[in-house]
Write a protein that holds these residues in place. Structure first.
Motif, PDB file in Angstrom:
ATOM      1  N   VAL A  30       9.241  -6.680 -17.277  1.00  0.00           N
ATOM      2  CA  VAL A  30       8.674  -5.254 -16.788  1.00  0.00           C
ATOM      3  C   VAL A  30       7.351  -5.503 -16.390  1.00  0.00           C
ATOM      4  N   ILE A  31       6.424  -6.247 -17.236  1.00  0.00           N
ATOM      5  CA  ILE A  31       5.022  -6.233 -16.890  1.00  0.00           C
ATOM      6  C   ILE A  31       4.833  -7.455 -15.695  1.00  0.00           C
ATOM      7  N   GLU A  32       5.485  -8.255 -15.699  1.00  0.00           N
ATOM      8  CA  GLU A  32       5.455  -9.420 -14.903  1.00  0.00           C
ATOM      9  C   GLU A  32       6.048  -9.039 -13.397  1.00  0.00           C
ATOM     10  N   GLN A  33       6.719  -7.928 -13.275  1.00  0.00           N
ATOM     11  CA  GLN A  33       7.310  -7.515 -12.090  1.00  0.00           C
ATOM     12  C   GLN A  33       6.739  -6.423 -11.576  1.00  0.00           C
ATOM     13  N   PHE A  34       5.525  -5.841 -12.435  1.00  0.00           N
ATOM     14  CA  PHE A  34       4.742  -4.401 -11.913  1.00  0.00           C
ATOM     15  C   PHE A  34       4.285  -4.847 -10.553  1.00  0.00           C
ATOM     16  N   PRO A  35       4.501  -3.903  -9.617  1.00  0.00           N
ATOM     17  CA  PRO A  35       3.898  -4.187  -8.295  1.00  0.00           C
ATOM     18  C   PRO A  35       2.366  -4.060  -8.374  1.00  0.00           C
ATOM     19  N   TYR A  36       1.696  -5.057  -7.486  1.00  0.00           N
ATOM     20  CA  TYR A  36       0.193  -5.192  -7.307  1.00  0.00           C
ATOM     21  C   TYR A  36      -0.221  -3.608  -7.133  1.00  0.00           C
ATOM     22  N   TYR A  37      -1.273  -3.243  -7.793  1.00  0.00           N
ATOM     23  CA  TYR A  37      -1.887  -2.127  -7.694  1.00  0.00           C
ATOM     24  C   TYR A  37      -2.287  -1.682  -6.182  1.00  0.00           C
ATOM     25  N   LYS A  38      -2.446  -2.448  -5.088  1.00  0.00           N
ATOM     26  CA  LYS A  38      -2.697  -2.351  -3.797  1.00  0.00           C
ATOM     27  C   LYS A  38      -1.521  -2.293  -3.033  1.00  0.00           C
ATOM     28  N   ALA A  39      -0.417  -2.499  -3.559  1.00  0.00           N
ATOM     29  CA  ALA A  39       0.927  -2.527  -2.825  1.00  0.00           C
ATOM     30  C   ALA A  39       1.258  -1.317  -2.135  1.00  0.00           C
ATOM     31  N   GLY A  40       0.766  -0.356  -2.542  1.00  0.00           N
ATOM     32  CA  GLY A  40       0.952   0.776  -1.834  1.00  0.00           C
ATOM     33  C   GLY A  40       1.670   2.090  -2.633  1.00  0.00           C
ATOM     34  N   CYS A  41       1.468   3.419  -2.306  1.00  0.00           N
ATOM     35  CA  CYS A  41       1.661   4.530  -3.037  1.00  0.00           C
ATOM     36  C   CYS A  41       3.230   4.381  -3.485  1.00  0.00           C
ATOM     37  N   TYR A  42       4.186   4.287  -2.509  1.00  0.00           N
ATOM     38  CA  TYR A  42       5.542   4.388  -2.679  1.00  0.00           C
ATOM     39  C   TYR A  42       6.112   3.577  -3.693  1.00  0.00           C
ATOM     40  N   ASN A  44       4.735   1.617  -5.890  1.00  0.00           N
ATOM     41  CA  ASN A  44       4.066   1.593  -7.391  1.00  0.00           C
ATOM     42  C   ASN A  44       4.794   3.047  -8.139  1.00  0.00           C
ATOM     43  N   ARG A  45       4.830   4.031  -7.381  1.00  0.00           N
ATOM     44  CA  ARG A  45       5.295   5.365  -7.856  1.00  0.00           C
ATOM     45  C   ARG A  45       6.661   5.237  -8.084  1.00  0.00           C
ATOM     46  N   ALA A  46       7.664   4.538  -7.266  1.00  0.00           N
ATOM     47  CA  ALA A  46       9.034   4.140  -7.414  1.00  0.00           C
ATOM     48  C   ALA A  46       9.128   3.315  -8.841  1.00  0.00           C
ATOM     49  N   TYR A  47       8.209   2.289  -8.764  1.00  0.00           N
ATOM     50  CA  TYR A  47       8.433   1.446 -10.117  1.00  0.00           C
ATOM     51  C   TYR A  47       8.203   2.426 -11.343  1.00  0.00           C
ATOM     52  N   ILE A  48       7.191   3.248 -11.606  1.00  0.00           N
ATOM     53  CA  ILE A  48       7.020   4.037 -12.456  1.00  0.00           C
ATOM     54  C   ILE A  48       8.160   5.006 -12.806  1.00  0.00           C
TER      55      ILE A  48
END
Length: 411
Positions: A30-42, A44-48
């Motif tokens: 889960v932590i390793e695959q977390f998107p880069y914080y600059k990857a975009g709103c959609y 990061n929001r979808a992952y959370i």
């Protein structure tokens, strides 16, 4: 889009749970695959959003998943703060007027929205977990602007969490937890959080404000007595950092809540019982290190109500600063300054109190003003450059403790 479907992620999580007796591998993935914080709103929001769904299927991992989410959101928040600092030093006036889309703020805004909905949906168990995560992850973090408002939301909708959080912050700030070496910064941050929550939250009763303000003032007086204020220790502000932070919290609350504290004779008697002149005039000189905005507001309020006269001390400190070769650094971070993210702000703003100046003014608060403007311009802020950039820019000339009127917010 299938890769972001929460059912697929949940199914993978459940299969991993079957294969492995521990959750370590799952959390690592889960932590390793977390998107880069600059990857975009959609993204990061979808992952959370998907991690929140995963926590519903595997409740035993709820706290670890929330910790991972909050850590990522803190990284976004810190990046926004650092970017704004960089822009304030490097941008020209022409560049500042350009309408650029603030993707970082937009991403954090929608991530905050997902977590707020999570707290609302699951209530007590999740709220208590957020208190744990706050104590471990958010409290030691200095300088962020937005993520800590999850705590203000939590204490606003759960009385038990409010009691726990405020008491724990008091214990940390007063040094009753025995955190050991290196705890000074955490104690100072705890004092800032405590003062901010007591001042800003609409759900904190006045009786609790009175109790903690009395506790803080008594602690400061005990500290003065213990250090024998006649000594020459006043120049060593770092060694007495906890005392200075606690005094600043007292000054902040007196300035911020002056409408309550001076509304009748009984309350005025309470303020007088705090013996504020002793704090102001003691050899440790807490006004010297107090952020200028707080000093001005506190001095104005206490002078108007004839409780303390600070001007002589302020002028003496100013002369000392001019004569000194050392540059005095003020801690001008106030955790619960006006919340500036527009989407999640519609949930946060009604729970916050605006500072009211001593003079009579507009009854509209900075939060209702922001909400009204955003509701009338809904189409604009969805397609134009993020209003959070304009909101933040109005505060970028100097962090304030919220001593602003509503008309200043959208300048």
């Amino acid at each position: 889009m299938a890769s972001w479907d929460h059912h697929n992620i949940v199914a993978a999580a459940l299969s991993l749970r079957v294969k492995f007796p521990t959750s370590d591998l799952l959390l690592h993935i889960v932590i390793e695959q977390f998107p880069y914080y600059k990857a975009g709103c959609y993204i990061n929001r979808a992952y959370i959003y998907n991690l929140i769904w995963m926590s519903k299927y595997i409740p035993s991992l709820r706290e670890q998943l929330m910790t991972a989410i909050i850590n990522k959101m803190i990284l976004m928040d810190v990046n926004i703060v650092e970017r704004d600092k960089s822009k304030s030093h490097s941008e020209t006036m022409f560049e500042m007027e350009m309408d650029e889309r603030d993707e970082g703020a937009e991403t954090l805004d929608y991530c905050m929205l997902e977590v707020l909905r999570w707290l609302e949906d699951e209530r007590d168990p999740t709220l208590n977990i957020l208190c744990n995560v706050f104590e471990r992850v958010i409290l030691p973090t200095h300088g962020i602007r937005h993520v800590q408002f999850l705590l203000l939301y939590t204490i606003s909708i759960n009385q038990q969490c409010a009691d726990r959080v405020l008491n724990n912050l008091w214990q940390v700030a007063a040094g009753l937890h025995g955190l050991g070496p290196g705890a000074l910064s955490t104690r100072s941050t705890a004092a800032s959080h405590l003062a901010g929550l007591l001042a800003r939250s609409v759900r904190v009763p006045n009786s609790r404000l009175i109790t903690y303000l009395k506790n803080m003032a008594d602690w400061c007086h005990s500290y003065i007595t213990a250090t024998r204020e006649a000594t020459t220790s006043s120049d060593n502000m770092k060694a007495h950092g906890a005392f200075h932070s606690m005094c600043h919290a007292v000054f902040y609350l007196v300035a911020f809540k002056h409408h309550l504290l001076f509304m009748n004779k009984e309350n005025v008697n309470f303020v007088e019982s705090l013996n504020l002149p002793r704090l102001v005039t003691c050899a440790l000189n807490p006004l010297r290190s107090c952020p200028p905005a707080v000093t001005r507001a506190f001095s104005c309020v206490t002078r108007a109500h004839q409780v303390v006269y600070c001007q002589a001390i302020i002028e003496k400190n100013a002369r000392h600063t001019l004569q000194s070769t050392a540059v005095l650094q003020y801690d001008e971070w106030f955790p619960y300054d006006p919340y500036t993210l527009p989407i999640s702000g519609k949930i946060i703003w009604p729970l916050c109190i605006e500072y009211k100046e001593l003079k009579d003014g507009d009854d509209e608060t900075q939060y209702t003003s922001m909400k009204r403007k955003l509701e009338t311009d809904d189409d604009d802020y969805l397609v134009m450059a993020s209003p959070t950039q304009r909101l933040a820019s109005s505060l970028s000339n100097g962090i304030s403790p919220g001593f602003r009127t509503s008309e200043n917010i959208f300048i």
